[in-house]
Write a protein that holds these residues in place. Structure first.
Motif, PDB file in Angstrom:
ATOM      1  N   GLU A 326      32.548  60.311  40.216  1.00 19.08           N
ATOM      2  CA  GLU A 326      32.721  61.754  40.091  1.00 19.08           C
ATOM      3  C   GLU A 326      32.048  62.250  38.813  1.00 19.08           C
ATOM      4  O   GLU A 326      32.014  61.547  37.813  1.00 19.08           O
ATOM      5  CB  GLU A 326      34.214  62.082  40.051  1.00 19.08           C
ATOM      6  N   MET A 327      31.507  63.485  38.869  1.00 22.75           N
ATOM      7  CA  MET A 327      30.889  64.067  37.688  1.00 22.75           C
ATOM      8  C   MET A 327      31.974  64.389  36.665  1.00 22.75           C
ATOM      9  O   MET A 327      32.849  65.214  36.905  1.00 22.75           O
ATOM     10  CB  MET A 327      30.122  65.338  38.051  1.00 22.75           C
ATOM     11  N   MET A 328      31.905  63.720  35.515  1.00 20.01           N
ATOM     12  CA  MET A 328      32.901  63.925  34.473  1.00 20.01           C
ATOM     13  C   MET A 328      32.343  64.758  33.321  1.00 20.01           C
ATOM     14  O   MET A 328      33.047  65.559  32.732  1.00 20.01           O
ATOM     15  CB  MET A 328      33.408  62.584  33.951  1.00 20.01           C
ATOM     16  N   THR A 329      31.073  64.566  32.974  1.00 20.99           N
ATOM     17  CA  THR A 329      30.459  65.334  31.889  1.00 20.99           C
ATOM     18  C   THR A 329      30.002  66.669  32.465  1.00 20.99           C
ATOM     19  O   THR A 329      28.996  66.751  33.159  1.00 20.99           O
ATOM     20  CB  THR A 329      29.269  64.568  31.282  1.00 20.99           C
ATOM     21  N   ARG A 330      30.759  67.721  32.171  1.00 19.71           N
ATOM     22  CA  ARG A 330      30.479  69.041  32.730  1.00 19.71           C
ATOM     23  C   ARG A 330      29.877  70.002  31.711  1.00 19.71           C
ATOM     24  O   ARG A 330      29.547  71.123  32.043  1.00 19.71           O
ATOM     25  CB  ARG A 330      31.759  69.645  33.323  1.00 19.71           C
ATOM     26  N   SER A 331      29.787  69.596  30.466  1.00 20.18           N
ATOM     27  CA  SER A 331      29.167  70.424  29.441  1.00 20.18           C
ATOM     28  C   SER A 331      28.629  69.501  28.352  1.00 20.18           C
ATOM     29  O   SER A 331      29.076  68.361  28.221  1.00 20.18           O
ATOM     30  CB  SER A 331      30.187  71.406  28.850  1.00 20.18           C
ATOM     31  N   PRO A 332      27.656  69.966  27.566  1.00 26.17           N
ATOM     32  CA  PRO A 332      27.127  69.120  26.491  1.00 26.17           C
ATOM     33  C   PRO A 332      28.203  68.784  25.463  1.00 26.17           C
ATOM     34  O   PRO A 332      29.014  69.626  25.085  1.00 26.17           O
ATOM     35  CB  PRO A 332      26.027  69.992  25.872  1.00 26.17           C
ATOM     36  N   VAL A 333      28.209  67.526  25.015  1.00 21.10           N
ATOM     37  CA  VAL A 333      29.141  67.070  23.988  1.00 21.10           C
ATOM     38  C   VAL A 333      28.318  66.564  22.809  1.00 21.10           C
ATOM     39  O   VAL A 333      27.582  65.588  22.932  1.00 21.10           O
ATOM     40  CB  VAL A 333      30.062  65.955  24.512  1.00 21.10           C
ATOM     41  N   LYS A 334      28.421  67.253  21.685  1.00 22.47           N
ATOM     42  CA  LYS A 334      27.709  66.844  20.472  1.00 22.47           C
ATOM     43  C   LYS A 334      28.624  65.931  19.666  1.00 22.47           C
ATOM     44  O   LYS A 334      29.701  66.333  19.231  1.00 22.47           O
ATOM     45  CB  LYS A 334      27.312  68.054  19.628  1.00 22.47           C
ATOM     46  N   ILE A 369      39.162  66.379  25.699  1.00 20.10           N
ATOM     47  CA  ILE A 369      37.752  66.619  26.040  1.00 20.10           C
ATOM     48  C   ILE A 369      37.632  67.135  27.465  1.00 20.10           C
ATOM     49  O   ILE A 369      36.875  68.072  27.747  1.00 20.10           O
ATOM     50  CB  ILE A 369      36.930  65.326  25.847  1.00 20.10           C
ATOM     51  N   GLU A 370      38.395  66.548  28.376  1.00 14.77           N
ATOM     52  CA  GLU A 370      38.347  66.992  29.771  1.00 14.77           C
ATOM     53  C   GLU A 370      38.839  68.435  29.898  1.00 14.77           C
ATOM     54  O   GLU A 370      38.250  69.241  30.630  1.00 14.77           O
ATOM     55  CB  GLU A 370      39.190  66.059  30.632  1.00 14.77           C
ATOM     56  N   LEU A 371      39.907  68.785  29.184  1.00  9.81           N
ATOM     57  CA  LEU A 371      40.422  70.154  29.225  1.00  9.81           C
ATOM     58  C   LEU A 371      39.391  71.145  28.682  1.00  9.81           C
ATOM     59  O   LEU A 371      39.185  72.228  29.252  1.00  9.81           O
ATOM     60  CB  LEU A 371      41.718  70.255  28.426  1.00  9.81           C
ATOM     61  N   ARG A 372      38.744  70.778  27.575  1.00  8.57           N
ATOM     62  CA  ARG A 372      37.749  71.674  26.996  1.00  8.57           C
ATOM     63  C   ARG A 372      36.558  71.863  27.933  1.00  8.57           C
ATOM     64  O   ARG A 372      35.992  72.964  28.026  1.00  8.57           O
ATOM     65  CB  ARG A 372      37.273  71.129  25.647  1.00  8.57           C
ATOM     66  N   MET A 373      36.175  70.793  28.607  1.00 11.55           N
ATOM     67  CA  MET A 373      35.067  70.907  29.555  1.00 11.55           C
ATOM     68  C   MET A 373      35.428  71.846  30.700  1.00 11.55           C
ATOM     69  O   MET A 373      34.653  72.739  31.074  1.00 11.55           O
ATOM     70  CB  MET A 373      34.702  69.527  30.104  1.00 11.55           C
ATOM     71  N   ARG A 374      36.604  71.661  31.280  1.00  9.34           N
ATOM     72  CA  ARG A 374      37.010  72.504  32.412  1.00  9.34           C
ATOM     73  C   ARG A 374      37.204  73.959  31.974  1.00  9.34           C
ATOM     74  O   ARG A 374      36.932  74.887  32.735  1.00  9.34           O
ATOM     75  CB  ARG A 374      38.285  71.963  33.043  1.00  9.34           C
ATOM     76  N   LYS A 375      37.665  74.149  30.748  1.00 10.16           N
ATOM     77  CA  LYS A 375      37.866  75.500  30.253  1.00 10.16           C
ATOM     78  C   LYS A 375      36.536  76.210  30.016  1.00 10.16           C
ATOM     79  O   LYS A 375      36.420  77.431  30.194  1.00 10.16           O
ATOM     80  CB  LYS A 375      38.661  75.459  28.952  1.00 10.16           C
ATOM     81  N   SER A 376      35.524  75.455  29.604  1.00 10.16           N
ATOM     82  CA  SER A 376      34.221  76.058  29.329  1.00 10.16           C
ATOM     83  C   SER A 376      33.473  76.450  30.597  1.00 10.16           C
ATOM     84  O   SER A 376      32.590  77.307  30.555  1.00 10.16           O
ATOM     85  CB  SER A 376      33.354  75.090  28.511  1.00 10.16           C
ATOM     86  N   VAL A 377      33.840  75.832  31.725  1.00 11.65           N
ATOM     87  CA  VAL A 377      33.143  76.118  32.982  1.00 11.65           C
ATOM     88  C   VAL A 377      33.679  77.430  33.554  1.00 11.65           C
ATOM     89  O   VAL A 377      34.879  77.580  33.766  1.00 11.65           O
ATOM     90  CB  VAL A 377      33.341  74.973  33.988  1.00 11.65           C
TER      91      VAL A 377
END
Length: 966
Positions: A326-334, A369-377
């Motif tokens: 499953e796609m887990m990286t949904r936004s850039p992570v610096k 990290i997962e919450l932040r990614m889903r929130k940013s989408v």
């Protein structure tokens, strides 16, 4: 940990096997320590013609290769002849057998090295006096707390090292074997040609003896290779133990310094300063062609290719969420990596530290990290361009900044947005088009190379491969599944893909289990390459394998790119700042450069001042506008439903009874609600008036949209206190029950109020009648206006009804049916066809006018009737009960206005002010709201100017610190 320069090598190896000799070393296994690689393999040939000399990744990457080079020591002595003799023996053996006796040469070098004395080993170590700058000054002060003599005594003795040396008897046998081998041949030329002669049918009887000798030679070569590996492993274990002790010592030093033992000012590390600049740039929208060309490591790869696992190995912690396919990286992570005493992680916008040594903190970090990614989408999308900034510190971690991007996909599956594939491509291109970005291209080695998508994308962005590092993951599965391991060799040598790269690496990131620890993955990776034929057969070089070598290579290349480009980028921002400042001076010469946040604070203060000004409204003004608005709201009901029905009664007793009943019903049901509505609307209107009419010295029309939004939202949130309704009802009921007029001024005020009300109603009624009948003769002649057919009928009906009223001035409010019939027949006699409904409607307005005219005449008579009122109109034909009614209404309005004014000033204004403050606080925390409400070129210019100044200042501070570190 001791570090050696690139020219510090094993003296024995260099003398025994020079570069001009035809024998090539077989590279050692990954298990070997970098120090061992530096001793034995710094001079191994690099035959990759595609590797440009752009970055330090072209060198052998070890933890020892990042310090300044030390010139080789001049060696004098009597060893030259012995070395030359040894070399011609080895060279003659190679020509004889045409075999790559790499390990044989290594064994000879190892045997020769074993004969060295302890002093000669010390000579091979670099002169540490040249590297005192590496160690900070406070390290030397540790001698007071650490017994260095005791540490020196703990080092292994010469006897212990001798136990680790190879078996010299066996090496002596090897020399005997070589000597016998050379003496058995008659000429050197025939020996060099023998291996190349193909077998023929004329083979002699000694062919079987030669075949046996060849197999025996191969066995001896294998034995020598195993012996060499065992020897190197012994040295490796000893060096690993020393490195571990050194690492623990450095950790103690960092911890003590972190606690402030030396009372030094804490300074940010170079990588932290650089990361701050990148964080600012990620939020900066350039409008002046000032592009972000600062270096960073961009990690790209196909989905499920192992990008995240490679990053976790570099960061030495399982910090990213993961899923099976499953796609887990949904936004850039610096991810900013740096060295520190504790292995911790922290988000840019948070103060919480996650201890990466604790499993519960690791799980919490992955969840965050997962919450932040889903929130940013955003809704309806699958990936987001919003960057999540994370820093990871720990002992031994290489300093660099990496950006993990969503994996490139070839097909959009169910549940994804339709533009997901294009969005990922455009996002990846945006990061890779930075000419100073290092592209870490991740390729899954367990699948067919032809299925890769990312390699074509990387080739487009970096066709020359000057800033691309290729990483082949899952090499263990590749070796197991591929029928021809040579395909892996083609990949890591850059001969399979058209894509070019600066360096090629092969790594193993575990067995695929999500529960594996980083240490277990490292052990598995080292064990795999230890036993892999890829290294044993020379398909891979030792510096091309493991994530440790990869991290060293990427870090070196990253810092080289930073040093080469950071000053140029600082100059670009300096030029951009000059352009922005020039535009501001030309367009806004008398205004301060206030960014959006500063403008918002200014507007916030103005709005709060305007709200406070509500409390300065005088009680007289409040009561006046409240009474006026309340009477406008209820006057129609009073006239139509209370006064007119009661005034048409036969006597004063019936009038008073009707008025009391209707006033009671009105007070119980409608009047309190109407009063509260009026008060709330009055508060809103006054608040809006103050917001619109505020004329301060610093007033700015740029705040108009914000003020309007604050006003609307505050009013929307404000809820009137409904508990005041019950008390208001009681007050109004008591006021309406009082019929006593105490003095003549009150009587005159009541008559004036009644007269104004009746005149206003009469004026409205005459306007309605004029619209019904159309223009009169004067308007028709002077303004050239004509009546419509309906207006003509209305006019004729009006004239007929007026004659009826003149005959019966005391007529009731309603026409009888026979009267309607009589009027209709009279109109038909004049040729006017009229409907009975039209007759009644016209009669209603005419009678209303007639009644109001009579009431005004009666009002004039009552002006001198206060004396009769005091006597209750005894022995008088004058009755002024309608004046008393209007006095009761007037007194109710005054008492209600006073009550509402007290509630407004004591409660509601303060509550509204509180709501305004809450709205301003909420808007202040919502950046999108501020961007929406405070707009314009002036705001954007000030924002850009502030950002560019901040970036330039931080870049200059970083460059200064970078020069100091050199």
């Amino acid at each position: 940990m001791l570090r050696a320069g690139s020219v510090v090598t094993c003296i024995a190896c260099k003398n025994l096997l020079p570069s001009r000799m035809g024998v090539k070393f077989r590279v050692p296994l990954q298990k070997l320590h970098p120090f061992s690689r530096a001793i034995h393999h710094r001079f191994s040939a690099n035959n990759n013609p595609q590797r440009p000399p752009h970055c330090s990744a072209a060198r052998h990457y070890t933890s020892l290769s990042r310090l300044p080079m030390r010139p080789p020591k001049s060696r004098s002595g009597g060893h030259g002849y012995q070395q030359h003799r040894t070399f011609w023996v080895a060279r003659l053996a190679a020509k004889l057998l045409k075999l790559r006796y790499i390990l044989l040469g290594s064994a000879v070098g190892g045997g020769y090295t074993a004969k060295k004395t302890y002093d000669e080993w010390k000579e091979m170590l670099p002169d540490m006096s040249q590297y005192t700058w590496v160690v900070p000054d406070f390290i030397w002060e540790l001698s007071e707390n650490i017994d260095l003599d005791k540490l020196a005594r703990a080092l292994p003795e010469l006897e212990e090292i001798a136990k680790l040396l190879p078996d010299m008897d066996k090496i002596g046998e090897n020399f005997t074997f070589l000597k016998s081998l050379l003496s058995s041949e008659t000429t050197g030329d025939s020996a060099l040609r023998a291996p190349d002669i193909p077998p023929t049918s004329a083979a002699t009887s000694d062919g079987s003896d030669k075949q046996f000798k060849k197999s025996s030679d191969k066995e001896r070569v294998d034995q020598l290779q195993e012996e060499l590996l065992r020897t190197q492993m012994k040295y490796q274990r000893m060096l690993e133990r020393l490195e571990k002790e050194n690492k623990e010592l450095r950790k103690v030093v960092l911890q003590k310094d972190d606690k402030g033992i030396h009372q030094r000012k804490v300074k940010k590390s170079l990588i932290d300063m650089y990361s701050e600049v990148l964080d600012i740039l990620s939020d900066y929208d350039s409008n002046y062609n000032t592009q972000d060309h600062l270096p960073r490591v961009v990690v790209v790869g196909d989905q499920s290719s192992g990008k995240t696992s490679v990053l976790e190995m570099i960061a030495q912690a399982r910090i990213f969420p993961r899923g099976s396919g499953e796609m887990m990286t949904r936004s850039p992570v610096k991810v900013t990596l740096s060295e520190g005493p504790h292995h911790v992680a922290m988000f840019k916008d948070s103060t919480r530290e996650f201890d990466l040594g604790k499993e519960e903190d690791l799980a919490a970090l992955r969840h965050e990290i997962e919450l932040r990614m889903r929130k940013s989408v955003k809704e309806g999308q699958t990936v987001s361009p919003e960057t999540i900034s994370l820093s990871v510190k720990g002992p031994g971690i290489q300093r660099m900044v990496l950006v993990d991007l969503p994996g490139v996909i070839s097909t959009v599956t169910t549940g994804m947005a339709a533009d997901t594939k294009e969005t990922i491509f455009s996002m990846s291109k945006a990061y890779m088009q930075n000419p100073n970005a290092i592209i870490l291209c991740i390729q899954d080695g367990s699948v067919d190379a032809e299925r890769s998508i990312v390699t074509d994308l990387v080739s487009q962005m970096d066709p020359q491969g000057k800033r691309t590092i290729f990483v082949l993951t899952k090499v263990d599965l590749a070796e197991k599944n591929l029928a021809s391991p040579n395909r892996i060799q083609q990949i890591v040598e850059g001969r399979l893909f058209p894509m070019k790269a600066l360096g090629y690496f092969a790594v193993v990131t575990g067995k695929g289990s999500t529960n594996e620890s980083i240490d277990s993955i490292k052990d598995y990776e080292e064990d795999f390459f230890q036993n892999s034929r890829l290294l044993r057969d020379g398909m891979l070089k030792a510096h091309q394998v493991t994530t440790k070598n990869l991290s060293l290579a990427v870090s070196d290349c990253f810092w080289k790119m930073v040093r080469e480009s950071v000053e140029q980028q600082a100059d670009a921002f300096k030029a951009s700042r000059f352009n922005l400042e020039t535009e501001w001076k030309n367009n806004y010469p008398r205004l301060r450069e206030l960014d959006r946040n500063e403008l918002y604070e200014k507007a916030k203060n103005e709005i709060l001042d305007e709200v406070i000004s509500l409390s300065q409204v005088t009680p007289k003004h409040w009561e006046s506008i409240l009474q006026k608005k309340l009477w406008e709201r209820v006057s129609t009901h009073v006239i139509e439903n209370i006064y007119l029905p009661a005034a048409q009664t036969m006597n004063s007793g019936t009038f008073n009874t009707t008025v009391d009943i209707k006033l009671k019903q009105w007070t119980d049901k409608q009047l309190p609600h109407k009063a509260l509505e009026v008060a709330w609307e009055t508060l809103q209107e006054e608040f809006a008036r103050f917001m619109a009419e505020y004329k301060g010295k610093d007033q700015d029309d740029i705040f108009d949209k914000l003020k309007e939004a604050v006003k609307d939202e505050s009013i929307k949130r404000h809820k009137w206190n409904e508990r005041a309704m019950d008390s208001l009802r009681v007050i109004q009921h008591n006021a309406l029950e009082d019929r006593s007029i105490t003095d003549k001024p009150q009587w005159d005020n009541a008559i004036q109020f009644m007269e104004e009300t009746l005149q206003s109603r009469l004026k409205d009624t005459e306007s309605v009648i004029a619209d019904m009948v159309g223009p009169d003769w004067k308007q028709r002649w002077m303004s050239w206006k004509n009546r419509s057919p309906e207006q003509h009928i209305r006019n004729e009906t009006k004239n007929e009804l007026e004659r009826l009223l003149k005959l019966h001035e005391d007529h009731t409010a309603y026409l009888a049916n026979d009267e309607v019939t009589t009027v209709r027949k009279n109109l038909e006699g004049r040729g006017v066809e009229v409907d009975p409904v039209l007759i009644k409607d016209t009669w209603h307005q005419l009678y209303r006018r007639h009644f109001l005219q009579k009431a005004l005449s009666h009002c004039n008579l009552c002006r001198r009737g206060f004396y009769y009122y005091q006597r209750h109109f005894v022995d008088s034909e004058l009755e002024c009960n309608d004046v008393v009614l209007f006095w009761r209404i007037q007194r109710m309005l005054a008492i209600t206005g006073n009550t509402l004014r007290q509630q407004l000033t004591n409660t509601e204004v303060r509550r509204l002010e509180k709501n305004v403050k809450e709205v301003l606080e909420d808007f202040g925390e919502d950046n999108e709201k501020k961007v929406q409400l405070i707009t314009g070129r002036r705001v954007q210019l000030a924002e850009d100017l502030k950002k560019v100044r901040e970036i330039q200042e931080k870049l200059e501070a970083f460059i200064e610190a970078l020069h100091k570190e050199k």
